[in-house]
Design a protein around this motif. Structure first.
Motif, PDB file in Angstrom:
ATOM      1  N   PRO A 136      -0.589  -1.726  -3.664  1.00  0.00           N
ATOM      2  CA  PRO A 136      -1.195  -2.789  -4.564  1.00  0.00           C
ATOM      3  C   PRO A 136      -2.134  -2.570  -5.673  1.00  0.00           C
ATOM      4  O   PRO A 136      -2.167  -2.848  -6.688  1.00  0.00           O
ATOM      5  CB  PRO A 136      -1.915  -3.806  -3.589  1.00  0.00           C
ATOM      6  CG  PRO A 136      -1.447  -3.334  -2.251  1.00  0.00           C
ATOM      7  CD  PRO A 136      -1.004  -1.825  -2.346  1.00  0.00           C
ATOM      8  N   VAL A 137      -3.177  -1.511  -5.208  1.00  0.00           N
ATOM      9  CA  VAL A 137      -4.231  -1.119  -6.207  1.00  0.00           C
ATOM     10  C   VAL A 137      -3.708  -0.498  -7.559  1.00  0.00           C
ATOM     11  O   VAL A 137      -3.982  -0.669  -8.554  1.00  0.00           O
ATOM     12  CB  VAL A 137      -5.307  -0.193  -5.455  1.00  0.00           C
ATOM     13  CG1 VAL A 137      -6.112   0.350  -6.660  1.00  0.00           C
ATOM     14  CG2 VAL A 137      -5.984  -1.038  -4.450  1.00  0.00           C
ATOM     15  N   MET A 139      -8.576  -5.877  -6.538  1.00  0.00           N
ATOM     16  CA  MET A 139      -7.654  -5.395  -7.339  1.00  0.00           C
ATOM     17  C   MET A 139      -6.506  -5.407  -6.241  1.00  0.00           C
ATOM     18  O   MET A 139      -5.269  -5.538  -6.576  1.00  0.00           O
ATOM     19  CB  MET A 139      -7.926  -3.933  -7.666  1.00  0.00           C
ATOM     20  CG  MET A 139      -8.708  -4.000  -8.928  1.00  0.00           C
ATOM     21  SD  MET A 139      -9.070  -2.284  -9.513  1.00  0.00           S
ATOM     22  CE  MET A 139      -7.599  -1.866 -10.073  1.00  0.00           C
ATOM     23  N   LYS A 140      -6.620  -5.045  -5.107  1.00  0.00           N
ATOM     24  CA  LYS A 140      -5.589  -4.819  -3.996  1.00  0.00           C
ATOM     25  C   LYS A 140      -4.991  -6.337  -3.742  1.00  0.00           C
ATOM     26  O   LYS A 140      -3.747  -6.356  -3.636  1.00  0.00           O
ATOM     27  CB  LYS A 140      -6.426  -4.632  -2.726  1.00  0.00           C
ATOM     28  CG  LYS A 140      -5.446  -4.409  -1.465  1.00  0.00           C
ATOM     29  CD  LYS A 140      -5.917  -3.806  -0.239  1.00  0.00           C
ATOM     30  CE  LYS A 140      -5.073  -3.861   1.102  1.00  0.00           C
ATOM     31  NZ  LYS A 140      -5.809  -3.675   2.077  1.00  0.00           N
ATOM     32  N   ASP A 141      -5.919  -7.168  -3.568  1.00  0.00           N
ATOM     33  CA  ASP A 141      -5.315  -8.781  -3.628  1.00  0.00           C
ATOM     34  C   ASP A 141      -4.616  -8.889  -4.614  1.00  0.00           C
ATOM     35  O   ASP A 141      -3.261  -9.525  -4.398  1.00  0.00           O
ATOM     36  CB  ASP A 141      -6.723  -9.654  -3.359  1.00  0.00           C
ATOM     37  CG  ASP A 141      -7.324  -9.420  -2.184  1.00  0.00           C
ATOM     38  OD1 ASP A 141      -6.912  -8.983  -1.182  1.00  0.00           O
ATOM     39  OD2 ASP A 141      -8.611 -10.055  -2.013  1.00  0.00           O
ATOM     40  N   TRP A 142      -4.961  -8.840  -5.765  1.00  0.00           N
ATOM     41  CA  TRP A 142      -4.169  -9.047  -7.244  1.00  0.00           C
ATOM     42  C   TRP A 142      -3.010  -8.493  -6.934  1.00  0.00           C
ATOM     43  O   TRP A 142      -1.788  -9.194  -7.115  1.00  0.00           O
ATOM     44  CB  TRP A 142      -4.943  -9.069  -8.427  1.00  0.00           C
ATOM     45  CG  TRP A 142      -4.203  -9.726  -9.333  1.00  0.00           C
ATOM     46  CD1 TRP A 142      -4.350 -10.986  -9.801  1.00  0.00           C
ATOM     47  CD2 TRP A 142      -3.149  -9.091 -10.305  1.00  0.00           C
ATOM     48  NE1 TRP A 142      -3.796 -11.000 -11.014  1.00  0.00           N
ATOM     49  CE2 TRP A 142      -2.700 -10.129 -11.217  1.00  0.00           C
ATOM     50  CE3 TRP A 142      -2.578  -7.756 -10.273  1.00  0.00           C
ATOM     51  CZ2 TRP A 142      -1.893  -9.718 -12.288  1.00  0.00           C
ATOM     52  CZ3 TRP A 142      -1.789  -7.556 -11.098  1.00  0.00           C
ATOM     53  CH2 TRP A 142      -1.232  -8.513 -12.242  1.00  0.00           C
ATOM     54  N   GLY A 143      -2.674  -7.285  -6.894  1.00  0.00           N
ATOM     55  CA  GLY A 143      -1.682  -6.333  -6.486  1.00  0.00           C
ATOM     56  C   GLY A 143      -0.813  -6.637  -5.556  1.00  0.00           C
ATOM     57  O   GLY A 143       0.327  -6.828  -5.803  1.00  0.00           O
ATOM     58  N   LEU A 174      -6.319 -12.968 -12.886  1.00  0.00           N
ATOM     59  CA  LEU A 174      -7.050 -11.650 -13.016  1.00  0.00           C
ATOM     60  C   LEU A 174      -8.621 -11.928 -13.068  1.00  0.00           C
ATOM     61  O   LEU A 174      -9.369 -10.994 -12.733  1.00  0.00           O
ATOM     62  CB  LEU A 174      -6.748 -10.702 -13.994  1.00  0.00           C
ATOM     63  CG  LEU A 174      -5.180 -10.022 -14.077  1.00  0.00           C
ATOM     64  CD1 LEU A 174      -5.001  -9.549 -15.435  1.00  0.00           C
ATOM     65  CD2 LEU A 174      -5.419  -8.719 -12.995  1.00  0.00           C
ATOM     66  N   LYS A 175      -8.937 -13.150 -12.936  1.00  0.00           N
ATOM     67  CA  LYS A 175     -10.355 -13.448 -13.294  1.00  0.00           C
ATOM     68  C   LYS A 175     -11.076 -12.603 -11.891  1.00  0.00           C
ATOM     69  O   LYS A 175     -12.290 -12.461 -11.985  1.00  0.00           O
ATOM     70  CB  LYS A 175     -10.619 -14.963 -13.327  1.00  0.00           C
ATOM     71  CG  LYS A 175     -12.094 -15.362 -13.577  1.00  0.00           C
ATOM     72  CD  LYS A 175     -12.104 -16.891 -13.741  1.00  0.00           C
ATOM     73  CE  LYS A 175     -13.519 -17.293 -14.117  1.00  0.00           C
ATOM     74  NZ  LYS A 175     -14.483 -17.059 -13.326  1.00  0.00           N
ATOM     75  N   PRO A 176     -10.592 -12.897 -10.873  1.00  0.00           N
ATOM     76  CA  PRO A 176     -11.469 -12.196  -9.822  1.00  0.00           C
ATOM     77  C   PRO A 176     -11.903 -11.156  -9.618  1.00  0.00           C
ATOM     78  O   PRO A 176     -13.024 -10.716  -9.412  1.00  0.00           O
ATOM     79  CB  PRO A 176     -10.613 -12.669  -8.237  1.00  0.00           C
ATOM     80  CG  PRO A 176      -9.798 -13.791  -8.732  1.00  0.00           C
ATOM     81  CD  PRO A 176      -9.293 -13.794 -10.508  1.00  0.00           C
ATOM     82  N   ILE A 177     -10.903 -10.436 -10.310  1.00  0.00           N
ATOM     83  CA  ILE A 177     -11.262  -8.836 -10.568  1.00  0.00           C
ATOM     84  C   ILE A 177     -12.467  -8.741 -11.706  1.00  0.00           C
ATOM     85  O   ILE A 177     -13.320  -7.842 -11.260  1.00  0.00           O
ATOM     86  CB  ILE A 177     -10.059  -8.246 -10.955  1.00  0.00           C
ATOM     87  CG1 ILE A 177      -8.854  -8.070  -9.952  1.00  0.00           C
ATOM     88  CG2 ILE A 177     -10.673  -6.835 -11.306  1.00  0.00           C
ATOM     89  CD1 ILE A 177      -7.645  -7.415 -10.383  1.00  0.00           C
TER      90      ILE A 177
END
Lengths: 114, 114
Positions: free
Chosen positions: B9-10, A94-98, B87-90
């Motif tokens: 980011p989260v 979530m952190k990476d995506w954000g 968002l797939k990795p999440i």
DNA sequence: CCGAATCCAGTAGGATACTG
DNA sequence: CAGTATCCTACTGGATTCGG
């Protein structure tokens, strides 16, 4: 500890951390043990009532340990259990995506300057 | 498309997928394009109203594309955008964790048999 | 079939006051 | 300091009905 299981693994995970506040609590406790007050301040805007109820729920689910110190003034510390810590990859994702999203949006906003 | 950004980011990620239903929609659409009815059936228990409102929200956030076919009976298909797919990795992390948790709980439950 | 509109119940969550 | 108890509001989400 409650066992929450449904057919789909994703849904099983959601049963334990389907909530904005729980994710925030995880984010903070992944940094290490925190007192109730620290937790509340770190999360920003959350009432004591709501924070308490979510911590209790996470305790029941075996994600969080609660330690009470018989002092004056009283002190209560919250720590992630092994199970709680095992959620780190999700928070990291979530952190990476954000982070990427923030950069993308920032670039988009700055484009018009050119 | 709305730009939702906060410092952490989260939290930024949570602004876009803070919701149980949105995660379920993502799970389904990561498999590929789906019609409204398919989506609803796959998710299981969700009213049309709620599903629609979440799909609209995700459309505004640029996670989902909506394509309307001028047919009778009408057909509407939903597809993840590139951003939505990112968002797939999440979801994968959630799936992995849920799978491990299910196995762990299952073992725990079976232990007493011995 | 897709979904908009309306109505309604349950609940999440804040504010406040109080206690050990 | 770390809660608990009470009250209250606002939103979520279901059910139902109707329309394109």
């Amino acid at each position: 500890m409650r066992n929450k299981v449904v057919a789909c693994p994703v849904e099983t995970t959601l049963l334990l951390i389907n909530d904005r506040w729980k994710v925030m609590i995880l984010r903070e406790l992944l940094d290490g043990t925190k007192r109730f007050g620290e937790l509340r301040k770190a999360i920003g805007t959350v009432s004591a009532k709501v924070l308490t109820s979510h911590l209790r729920s996470m305790e029941e689910d075996g994600l969080v340990d609660r330690e009470i110190f018989a002092e004056v003034p009283p002190r209560v510390e919250y720590t992630l259990t092994e199970l709680g810590n095992s959620l780190k990859p999700i928070l990291d994702a979530m952190k990476d995506w954000g982070t990427n999203y923030q950069e993308m949006v920032t670039v988009e906003v700055e484009q018009p300057k050119v």
